[in-house]
Design a protein around this motif. Sequence first.
Motif, mmCIF file in Angstrom:
data_model
loop_
_atom_site.group_PDB
_atom_site.id
_atom_site.type_symbol
_atom_site.label_atom_id
_atom_site.label_comp_id
_atom_site.label_asym_id
_atom_site.label_seq_id
_atom_site.Cartn_x
_atom_site.Cartn_y
_atom_site.Cartn_z
ATOM 1 N N MET A 271 0.850 -1.197 0.000
ATOM 2 C CA MET A 271 0.000 0.000 0.000
ATOM 3 C C MET A 271 0.877 1.237 0.000
ATOM 4 S SD MET A 271 -3.178 -0.831 2.440
ATOM 5 C CE MET A 271 -4.221 -2.235 2.090
ATOM 6 N N SER A 272 0.465 2.242 -0.781
ATOM 7 C CA SER A 272 1.209 3.496 -0.867
ATOM 8 C C SER A 272 0.257 4.594 -1.309
ATOM 9 C CB SER A 272 2.327 3.360 -1.905
ATOM 10 O OG SER A 272 2.820 4.629 -2.268
ATOM 11 N N SER A 273 0.469 5.781 -0.785
ATOM 12 C CA SER A 273 -0.377 6.910 -1.190
ATOM 13 C C SER A 273 -0.269 7.161 -2.691
ATOM 14 C CB SER A 273 0.044 8.174 -0.436
ATOM 15 O OG SER A 273 -0.023 7.941 0.953
ATOM 16 N N ARG A 274 0.881 6.825 -3.263
ATOM 17 C CA ARG A 274 1.076 7.084 -4.697
ATOM 18 C C ARG A 274 0.336 6.081 -5.574
ATOM 19 N NH1 ARG A 274 6.055 8.644 -2.520
ATOM 20 N NH2 ARG A 274 6.736 10.747 -3.053
ATOM 21 N N ASN A 275 -0.146 4.968 -5.004
ATOM 22 C CA ASN A 275 -0.843 3.964 -5.819
ATOM 23 C C ASN A 275 -2.084 4.535 -6.497
ATOM 24 O OD1 ASN A 275 1.078 2.173 -4.963
ATOM 25 N ND2 ASN A 275 -0.288 0.933 -3.679
ATOM 26 N N VAL A 276 -2.692 5.564 -5.902
ATOM 27 C CA VAL A 276 -3.907 6.129 -6.520
ATOM 28 C C VAL A 276 -3.594 6.768 -7.871
ATOM 29 C CG1 VAL A 276 -5.066 6.566 -4.307
ATOM 30 C CG2 VAL A 276 -3.719 8.400 -5.356
ATOM 31 N N ARG A 277 -2.323 7.038 -8.114
ATOM 32 C CA ARG A 277 -1.947 7.636 -9.399
ATOM 33 C C ARG A 277 -1.828 6.604 -10.523
ATOM 34 N NH1 ARG A 277 3.396 10.774 -8.465
ATOM 35 N NH2 ARG A 277 2.911 12.229 -6.813
ATOM 36 N N LEU A 278 -1.855 5.308 -10.164
ATOM 37 C CA LEU A 278 -1.745 4.275 -11.196
ATOM 38 C C LEU A 278 -3.041 4.189 -11.990
ATOM 39 C CD1 LEU A 278 -0.129 1.434 -9.009
ATOM 40 C CD2 LEU A 278 0.994 2.614 -10.921
ATOM 41 N N SER A 279 -2.943 4.100 -13.308
ATOM 42 C CA SER A 279 -4.131 3.861 -14.124
ATOM 43 C C SER A 279 -4.623 2.445 -13.821
ATOM 44 C CB SER A 279 -3.770 3.953 -15.614
ATOM 45 O OG SER A 279 -2.907 2.883 -15.946
ATOM 46 N N ALA A 280 -5.871 2.146 -14.216
ATOM 47 C CA ALA A 280 -6.409 0.797 -13.960
ATOM 48 C C ALA A 280 -5.517 -0.244 -14.627
ATOM 49 C CB ALA A 280 -7.839 0.701 -14.490
ATOM 50 N N GLU A 281 -5.027 0.101 -15.811
ATOM 51 C CA GLU A 281 -4.176 -0.823 -16.562
ATOM 52 C C GLU A 281 -2.857 -1.080 -15.805
ATOM 53 O OE1 GLU A 281 -1.384 -0.476 -18.992
ATOM 54 O OE2 GLU A 281 -1.829 -2.576 -19.510
ATOM 55 N N SER B 221 25.004 -14.792 6.847
ATOM 56 C CA SER B 221 24.773 -15.058 8.274
ATOM 57 C C SER B 221 24.171 -13.837 8.967
ATOM 58 C CB SER B 221 26.084 -15.450 8.960
ATOM 59 O OG SER B 221 26.941 -14.329 9.024
ATOM 60 N N ARG B 222 24.226 -12.680 8.279
ATOM 61 C CA ARG B 222 23.618 -11.460 8.849
ATOM 62 C C ARG B 222 22.285 -11.182 8.154
ATOM 63 N NH1 ARG B 222 25.404 -7.375 11.626
ATOM 64 N NH2 ARG B 222 24.376 -5.895 10.254
ATOM 65 N N PRO B 223 21.348 -10.487 8.852
ATOM 66 C CA PRO B 223 20.095 -10.162 8.170
ATOM 67 C C PRO B 223 20.358 -9.326 6.912
ATOM 68 C CG PRO B 223 19.972 -9.637 10.515
ATOM 69 C CD PRO B 223 21.394 -10.000 10.236
ATOM 70 N N ARG B 224 19.736 -9.750 5.822
ATOM 71 C CA ARG B 224 19.884 -8.984 4.579
ATOM 72 C C ARG B 224 18.503 -8.597 4.059
ATOM 73 N NH1 ARG B 224 23.793 -12.190 0.640
ATOM 74 N NH2 ARG B 224 22.409 -13.910 1.168
ATOM 75 N N ARG B 225 18.494 -7.617 3.209
ATOM 76 C CA ARG B 225 17.230 -7.095 2.695
ATOM 77 C C ARG B 225 17.379 -6.870 1.203
ATOM 78 N NH1 ARG B 225 12.849 -6.885 6.435
ATOM 79 N NH2 ARG B 225 11.196 -5.952 5.211
ATOM 80 N N MET B 226 16.368 -7.221 0.457
ATOM 81 C CA MET B 226 16.347 -6.851 -0.959
ATOM 82 C C MET B 226 15.478 -5.615 -1.084
ATOM 83 S SD MET B 226 15.390 -9.071 -4.266
ATOM 84 C CE MET B 226 16.924 -9.962 -4.118
ATOM 85 N N LEU B 227 16.041 -4.582 -1.716
ATOM 86 C CA LEU B 227 15.313 -3.310 -1.856
ATOM 87 C C LEU B 227 15.225 -2.968 -3.332
ATOM 88 C CD1 LEU B 227 17.719 -2.869 0.643
ATOM 89 C CD2 LEU B 227 15.948 -1.198 1.204
ATOM 90 N N ALA B 228 14.090 -2.401 -3.742
ATOM 91 C CA ALA B 228 13.904 -2.144 -5.168
ATOM 92 C C ALA B 228 13.067 -0.891 -5.399
ATOM 93 C CB ALA B 228 13.222 -3.348 -5.819
ATOM 94 N N ALA B 229 13.334 -0.253 -6.537
ATOM 95 C CA ALA B 229 12.539 0.893 -6.981
ATOM 96 C C ALA B 229 12.324 0.776 -8.481
ATOM 97 C CB ALA B 229 13.258 2.208 -6.660
ATOM 98 N N ALA B 230 11.108 1.072 -8.936
ATOM 99 C CA ALA B 230 10.824 0.952 -10.369
ATOM 100 C C ALA B 230 9.665 1.862 -10.753
ATOM 101 C CB ALA B 230 10.478 -0.499 -10.710
ATOM 102 N N TRP B 231 9.628 2.200 -12.031
ATOM 103 C CA TRP B 231 8.568 3.073 -12.560
ATOM 104 C C TRP B 231 7.558 2.256 -13.342
ATOM 105 C CZ3 TRP B 231 8.283 8.468 -12.041
ATOM 106 C CH2 TRP B 231 9.382 9.066 -11.412
ATOM 107 N N LEU B 232 6.295 2.523 -13.079
ATOM 108 C CA LEU B 232 5.212 1.864 -13.817
ATOM 109 C C LEU B 232 4.153 2.918 -14.127
ATOM 110 C CD1 LEU B 232 3.761 -0.714 -14.851
ATOM 111 C CD2 LEU B 232 2.777 -0.944 -12.560
ATOM 112 N N GLY B 233 3.854 3.083 -15.413
ATOM 113 C CA GLY B 233 2.821 4.051 -15.807
ATOM 114 C C GLY B 233 3.086 5.446 -15.253
ATOM 115 N N GLY B 234 4.355 5.837 -15.191
ATOM 116 C CA GLY B 234 4.702 7.184 -14.734
ATOM 117 C C GLY B 234 4.716 7.338 -13.225
ATOM 118 N N VAL B 235 4.551 6.231 -12.484
ATOM 119 C CA VAL B 235 4.533 6.286 -11.020
ATOM 120 C C VAL B 235 5.744 5.518 -10.495
ATOM 121 C CG1 VAL B 235 3.207 5.734 -8.933
ATOM 122 C CG2 VAL B 235 2.018 6.395 -11.036
ATOM 123 N N ARG B 236 6.429 6.120 -9.540
ATOM 124 C CA ARG B 236 7.598 5.462 -8.966
ATOM 125 C C ARG B 236 7.174 4.636 -7.746
ATOM 126 N NH1 ARG B 236 11.869 6.319 -5.319
ATOM 127 N NH2 ARG B 236 13.891 5.715 -6.152
#
Length: 279
Positions: free
Chosen positions: A185-195, A257-272
Amino acid sequence: MTPILRTVADLRTLVRGWKAAGEMIGVVPTMGALHDGHLSLARRARGECDRVITTIFVNPRQFNNPEDLKRYPRSEAADATLLASVPVDAIFAPEPEEVYPEGFSTNVSVSGVSEPLEGKMRPGHFDGVATVVSKLFGMTLADRGYFGQKDWQQLQVVQKLVRDLNLAVTIVGCETIREPDGLAMSSRNVRLSAEARGRAPVFFAAISAAARDIRAGQSDRMAIREAAEAMRAAGFERVEYIELRDAESLLPSDDSSRPRRMLAAAWLGGVRLIDNIPV
Ligand code: AMP
Protein backbone atom coordinates in the motif's frame (compact mmCIF):
# COMPACT_ATOMS: atom_id res chain seq x y z
CA MET A 1 -13.98 14.35 15.90
CA THR A 2 -10.24 14.32 16.54
CA PRO A 3 -8.75 17.76 17.22
CA ILE A 4 -6.62 19.03 14.34
CA LEU A 5 -3.81 21.30 15.51
CA ARG A 6 -2.07 23.71 13.15
CA THR A 7 0.53 25.39 15.33
CA VAL A 8 3.42 24.15 17.43
CA ALA A 9 2.19 26.37 20.30
CA ASP A 10 -1.24 24.66 20.38
CA LEU A 11 0.34 21.24 20.09
CA ARG A 12 2.75 21.96 22.93
CA THR A 13 -0.05 23.14 25.23
CA LEU A 14 -1.83 19.85 24.66
CA VAL A 15 1.19 17.55 25.05
CA ARG A 16 2.57 19.38 28.08
CA GLY A 17 -0.69 18.51 29.89
CA TRP A 18 -0.32 14.86 28.90
CA LYS A 19 3.33 14.77 29.97
CA ALA A 20 2.49 16.39 33.32
CA ALA A 21 0.05 13.53 33.89
CA GLY A 22 2.87 11.05 33.20
CA GLU A 23 1.36 9.81 29.95
CA MET A 24 3.40 8.17 27.23
CA ILE A 25 3.11 9.74 23.80
CA GLY A 26 3.22 7.81 20.54
CA VAL A 27 3.71 9.67 17.27
CA VAL A 28 2.94 8.45 13.77
CA PRO A 29 4.47 10.76 11.16
CA THR A 30 2.70 10.70 7.78
CA MET A 31 2.20 12.78 4.67
CA GLY A 32 -1.53 12.10 4.63
CA ALA A 33 -3.59 10.39 1.90
CA LEU A 34 -3.92 7.69 4.51
CA HIS A 35 -4.46 4.01 3.82
CA ASP A 36 -4.42 0.82 5.89
CA GLY A 37 -0.62 0.88 6.10
CA HIS A 38 -0.72 4.20 7.97
CA LEU A 39 -3.66 3.04 10.08
CA SER A 40 -1.77 -0.11 11.13
CA LEU A 41 0.93 2.16 12.57
CA ALA A 42 -1.66 4.27 14.39
CA ARG A 43 -3.35 1.13 15.78
CA ARG A 44 -0.03 -0.24 17.00
CA ALA A 45 0.67 3.11 18.72
CA ARG A 46 -2.83 3.05 20.20
CA GLY A 47 -2.11 -0.34 21.76
CA GLU A 48 1.26 0.72 23.22
CA CYS A 49 0.88 4.37 24.28
CA ASP A 50 -1.41 6.50 26.44
CA ARG A 51 -1.71 9.21 23.79
CA VAL A 52 -1.37 8.99 20.02
CA ILE A 53 -0.62 11.87 17.68
CA THR A 54 -0.68 11.41 13.92
CA THR A 55 1.14 14.11 12.04
CA ILE A 56 0.06 14.97 8.50
CA PHE A 57 2.62 17.08 6.72
CA VAL A 58 3.66 16.90 3.07
CA ASN A 59 7.25 17.89 3.76
CA PRO A 60 8.55 19.98 0.85
CA ARG A 61 12.17 19.41 1.89
CA GLN A 62 12.03 15.69 1.20
CA PHE A 63 10.78 16.06 -2.37
CA ASN A 64 13.61 16.27 -4.85
CA ASN A 65 11.07 16.50 -7.69
CA PRO A 66 8.77 19.59 -7.63
CA GLU A 67 6.23 17.87 -9.90
CA ASP A 68 5.94 14.95 -7.42
CA LEU A 69 5.33 17.46 -4.60
CA LYS A 70 2.65 19.28 -6.60
CA ARG A 71 0.88 16.05 -7.52
CA TYR A 72 1.16 14.43 -4.10
CA PRO A 73 -2.40 13.37 -3.08
CA ARG A 74 -4.04 15.34 -0.25
CA SER A 75 -7.24 14.30 1.51
CA GLU A 76 -7.31 15.73 5.01
CA ALA A 77 -11.05 15.35 5.68
CA ALA A 78 -11.02 11.68 4.70
CA ASP A 79 -7.81 11.18 6.70
CA ALA A 80 -9.44 12.64 9.81
CA THR A 81 -12.40 10.27 9.43
CA LEU A 82 -10.07 7.27 9.14
CA LEU A 83 -8.04 8.37 12.16
CA ALA A 84 -11.21 8.79 14.23
CA SER A 85 -11.81 5.06 13.71
CA VAL A 86 -8.51 4.12 15.38
CA PRO A 87 -8.96 6.46 17.34
CA VAL A 88 -6.03 8.86 17.79
CA ASP A 89 -5.96 11.72 20.33
CA ALA A 90 -4.76 14.49 18.02
CA ILE A 91 -3.83 15.27 14.45
CA PHE A 92 -1.00 17.71 13.92
CA ALA A 93 -1.30 19.18 10.42
CA PRO A 94 0.82 22.32 10.16
CA GLU A 95 1.36 24.54 7.10
CA PRO A 96 4.90 24.57 5.65
CA GLU A 97 5.48 28.09 7.08
CA GLU A 98 4.81 26.77 10.58
CA VAL A 99 7.42 24.05 10.20
CA TYR A 100 9.94 26.13 8.24
CA PRO A 101 9.47 29.75 9.30
CA GLU A 102 11.44 32.49 7.63
CA GLY A 103 15.11 32.20 8.52
CA PHE A 104 15.01 28.44 9.19
CA SER A 105 18.56 27.28 8.54
CA THR A 106 19.24 23.87 10.12
CA ASN A 107 19.79 20.70 8.15
CA VAL A 108 19.99 17.24 9.70
CA SER A 109 22.04 14.87 7.59
CA VAL A 110 22.69 11.21 8.45
CA SER A 111 25.69 10.09 6.45
CA GLY A 112 26.34 6.49 5.40
CA VAL A 113 23.00 4.74 5.59
CA SER A 114 21.18 7.55 3.77
CA GLU A 115 23.60 7.68 0.84
CA PRO A 116 22.91 4.63 -1.42
CA LEU A 117 19.67 3.50 -3.10
CA GLU A 118 16.94 6.10 -2.42
CA GLY A 119 19.61 8.58 -1.32
CA LYS A 120 21.36 8.26 -4.64
CA MET A 121 18.21 8.34 -6.77
CA ARG A 122 16.64 11.18 -4.76
CA PRO A 123 19.39 13.61 -3.73
CA GLY A 124 18.50 15.51 -0.55
CA HIS A 125 15.51 13.29 0.21
CA PHE A 126 16.85 11.83 3.46
CA ASP A 127 18.17 15.17 4.71
CA GLY A 128 14.58 16.37 4.35
CA VAL A 129 13.29 13.30 6.18
CA ALA A 130 15.88 13.48 8.99
CA THR A 131 15.28 17.21 9.46
CA VAL A 132 11.49 16.95 9.62
CA VAL A 133 11.51 13.84 11.82
CA SER A 134 13.87 15.58 14.28
CA LYS A 135 11.53 18.56 14.32
CA LEU A 136 8.38 16.45 14.72
CA PHE A 137 9.92 14.61 17.69
CA GLY A 138 10.83 17.96 19.24
CA MET A 139 7.40 19.43 18.57
CA THR A 140 5.40 16.45 19.84
CA LEU A 141 7.69 15.43 22.75
CA ALA A 142 7.32 11.88 21.43
CA ASP A 143 8.26 8.89 23.58
CA ARG A 144 7.72 6.44 20.75
CA GLY A 145 7.79 6.97 16.97
CA TYR A 146 6.09 4.56 14.55
CA PHE A 147 7.48 3.95 11.06
CA GLY A 148 6.71 1.45 8.32
CA GLN A 149 9.10 -1.16 6.98
CA LYS A 150 7.68 -0.26 3.56
CA ASP A 151 10.26 2.56 3.62
CA TRP A 152 13.03 0.32 4.92
CA GLN A 153 15.91 2.69 4.26
CA GLN A 154 14.01 5.55 5.89
CA LEU A 155 13.50 3.35 8.96
CA GLN A 156 17.27 2.69 9.16
CA VAL A 157 18.01 6.41 8.72
CA VAL A 158 15.61 7.32 11.54
CA GLN A 159 17.05 4.62 13.84
CA LYS A 160 20.56 5.96 13.21
CA LEU A 161 19.45 9.55 13.74
CA VAL A 162 17.91 8.68 17.11
CA ARG A 163 20.99 6.74 18.21
CA ASP A 164 23.50 9.34 17.03
CA LEU A 165 21.67 12.29 18.60
CA ASN A 166 20.63 10.43 21.79
CA LEU A 167 17.01 11.35 21.20
CA ALA A 168 14.74 9.98 23.94
CA VAL A 169 12.43 8.30 21.44
CA THR A 170 11.97 4.58 20.86
CA ILE A 171 11.53 3.77 17.19
CA VAL A 172 9.05 1.05 16.30
CA GLY A 173 9.31 -0.48 12.81
CA CYS A 174 5.98 -1.92 11.61
CA GLU A 175 5.26 -4.59 8.97
CA THR A 176 4.40 -3.56 5.43
CA ILE A 177 0.66 -3.76 4.76
CA ARG A 178 -0.17 -5.06 1.29
CA GLU A 179 -3.14 -5.27 -1.03
CA PRO A 180 -4.50 -8.82 -1.41
CA ASP A 181 -2.46 -9.19 -4.62
CA GLY A 182 0.79 -8.30 -2.84
CA LEU A 183 1.23 -4.68 -3.91
CA ALA A 184 2.52 -2.66 -0.97
CA MET A 185 0.00 0.00 0.00
CA SER A 186 1.21 3.50 -0.87
CA SER A 187 -0.38 6.91 -1.19
CA ARG A 188 1.08 7.08 -4.70
CA ASN A 189 -0.84 3.96 -5.82
CA VAL A 190 -3.91 6.13 -6.52
CA ARG A 191 -1.95 7.64 -9.40
CA LEU A 192 -1.75 4.27 -11.20
CA SER A 193 -4.13 3.86 -14.12
CA ALA A 194 -6.41 0.80 -13.96
CA GLU A 195 -4.18 -0.82 -16.56
CA ALA A 196 -0.96 -0.13 -14.63
CA ARG A 197 -2.60 -1.19 -11.36
CA GLY A 198 -3.29 -4.57 -12.96
CA ARG A 199 0.42 -5.03 -13.70
CA ALA A 200 1.75 -3.63 -10.42
CA PRO A 201 1.67 -6.92 -8.40
CA VAL A 202 4.51 -8.22 -10.60
CA PHE A 203 6.84 -5.97 -8.57
CA PHE A 204 6.40 -7.80 -5.27
CA ALA A 205 6.11 -11.18 -7.01
CA ALA A 206 9.43 -10.60 -8.80
CA ILE A 207 11.43 -9.57 -5.74
CA SER A 208 9.82 -12.32 -3.67
CA ALA A 209 10.90 -14.90 -6.26
CA ALA A 210 14.43 -13.46 -6.31
CA ALA A 211 14.69 -13.54 -2.52
CA ARG A 212 13.44 -17.13 -2.47
CA ASP A 213 15.93 -18.17 -5.17
CA ILE A 214 18.84 -16.53 -3.32
CA ARG A 215 17.85 -18.28 -0.13
CA ALA A 216 17.80 -21.54 -2.10
CA GLY A 217 21.37 -20.92 -3.25
CA GLN A 218 21.02 -19.13 -6.60
CA SER A 219 23.53 -16.36 -7.32
CA ASP A 220 22.36 -12.89 -6.32
CA ARG A 221 23.14 -11.39 -9.69
CA MET A 222 21.22 -14.01 -11.61
CA ALA A 223 18.18 -13.81 -9.33
CA ILE A 224 18.14 -10.02 -9.52
CA ARG A 225 18.53 -10.03 -13.31
CA GLU A 226 15.56 -12.38 -13.62
CA ALA A 227 13.45 -10.16 -11.36
CA ALA A 228 14.28 -7.07 -13.44
CA GLU A 229 13.45 -8.94 -16.64
CA ALA A 230 10.09 -10.10 -15.26
CA MET A 231 9.25 -6.51 -14.38
CA ARG A 232 10.24 -5.12 -17.76
CA ALA A 233 8.24 -7.89 -19.46
CA ALA A 234 5.22 -6.82 -17.38
CA GLY A 235 5.50 -3.26 -18.70
CA PHE A 236 7.56 -1.51 -16.02
CA GLU A 237 9.25 1.24 -18.00
CA ARG A 238 12.27 1.53 -15.72
CA VAL A 239 13.80 -0.59 -12.99
CA GLU A 240 15.93 1.88 -11.03
CA TYR A 241 17.51 -0.63 -8.72
CA ILE A 242 17.09 -4.07 -7.23
CA GLU A 243 19.78 -4.59 -4.61
CA LEU A 244 20.65 -7.10 -1.92
CA ARG A 245 22.02 -5.22 1.09
CA ASP A 246 22.91 -5.61 4.74
CA ALA A 247 19.57 -4.92 6.42
CA GLU A 248 20.96 -2.28 8.80
CA SER A 249 23.92 -0.57 7.14
CA LEU A 250 22.49 -0.98 3.62
CA LEU A 251 25.98 -1.71 2.36
CA PRO A 252 26.34 -4.44 -0.28
CA SER A 253 26.44 -7.77 1.53
CA ASP A 254 27.24 -11.34 0.60
CA ASP A 255 27.27 -12.39 4.25
CA SER A 256 24.20 -14.59 4.52
CA SER A 257 24.77 -15.06 8.27
CA ARG A 258 23.62 -11.46 8.85
CA PRO A 259 20.09 -10.16 8.17
CA ARG A 260 19.88 -8.98 4.58
CA ARG A 261 17.23 -7.09 2.70
CA MET A 262 16.35 -6.85 -0.96
CA LEU A 263 15.31 -3.31 -1.86
CA ALA A 264 13.90 -2.14 -5.17
CA ALA A 265 12.54 0.89 -6.98
CA ALA A 266 10.82 0.95 -10.37
CA TRP A 267 8.57 3.07 -12.56
CA LEU A 268 5.21 1.86 -13.82
CA GLY A 269 2.82 4.05 -15.81
CA GLY A 270 4.70 7.18 -14.73
CA VAL A 271 4.53 6.29 -11.02
CA ARG A 272 7.60 5.46 -8.97
CA LEU A 273 7.11 2.44 -6.69
CA ILE A 274 9.43 1.09 -3.98
CA ASP A 275 9.35 -2.12 -2.01
CA ASN A 276 11.64 -4.41 0.00
CA ILE A 277 11.70 -7.82 1.63
CA PRO A 278 13.95 -9.82 3.95
CA VAL A 279 16.24 -12.35 2.32
P1 AMP B 1 4.12 8.41 4.14
O1 AMP B 1 2.82 9.07 4.40
O2 AMP B 1 4.22 7.72 2.83
O3 AMP B 1 5.30 9.32 4.44
O4 AMP B 1 4.23 7.23 5.20
C1 AMP B 1 4.10 7.47 6.58
C2 AMP B 1 4.51 6.25 7.33
O5 AMP B 1 3.67 5.16 6.97
C3 AMP B 1 5.95 5.82 7.02
O6 AMP B 1 6.59 5.40 8.21
C4 AMP B 1 5.74 4.69 6.07
O7 AMP B 1 6.80 3.76 6.06
C5 AMP B 1 4.47 4.07 6.59
N1 AMP B 1 3.82 3.29 5.54
C6 AMP B 1 3.51 3.70 4.28
N2 AMP B 1 2.98 2.69 3.58
C7 AMP B 1 2.95 1.61 4.41
C8 AMP B 1 2.52 0.26 4.27
N3 AMP B 1 2.01 -0.19 3.13
N4 AMP B 1 2.64 -0.55 5.33
C9 AMP B 1 3.17 -0.11 6.51
N5 AMP B 1 3.60 1.15 6.70
C10 AMP B 1 3.49 2.00 5.66
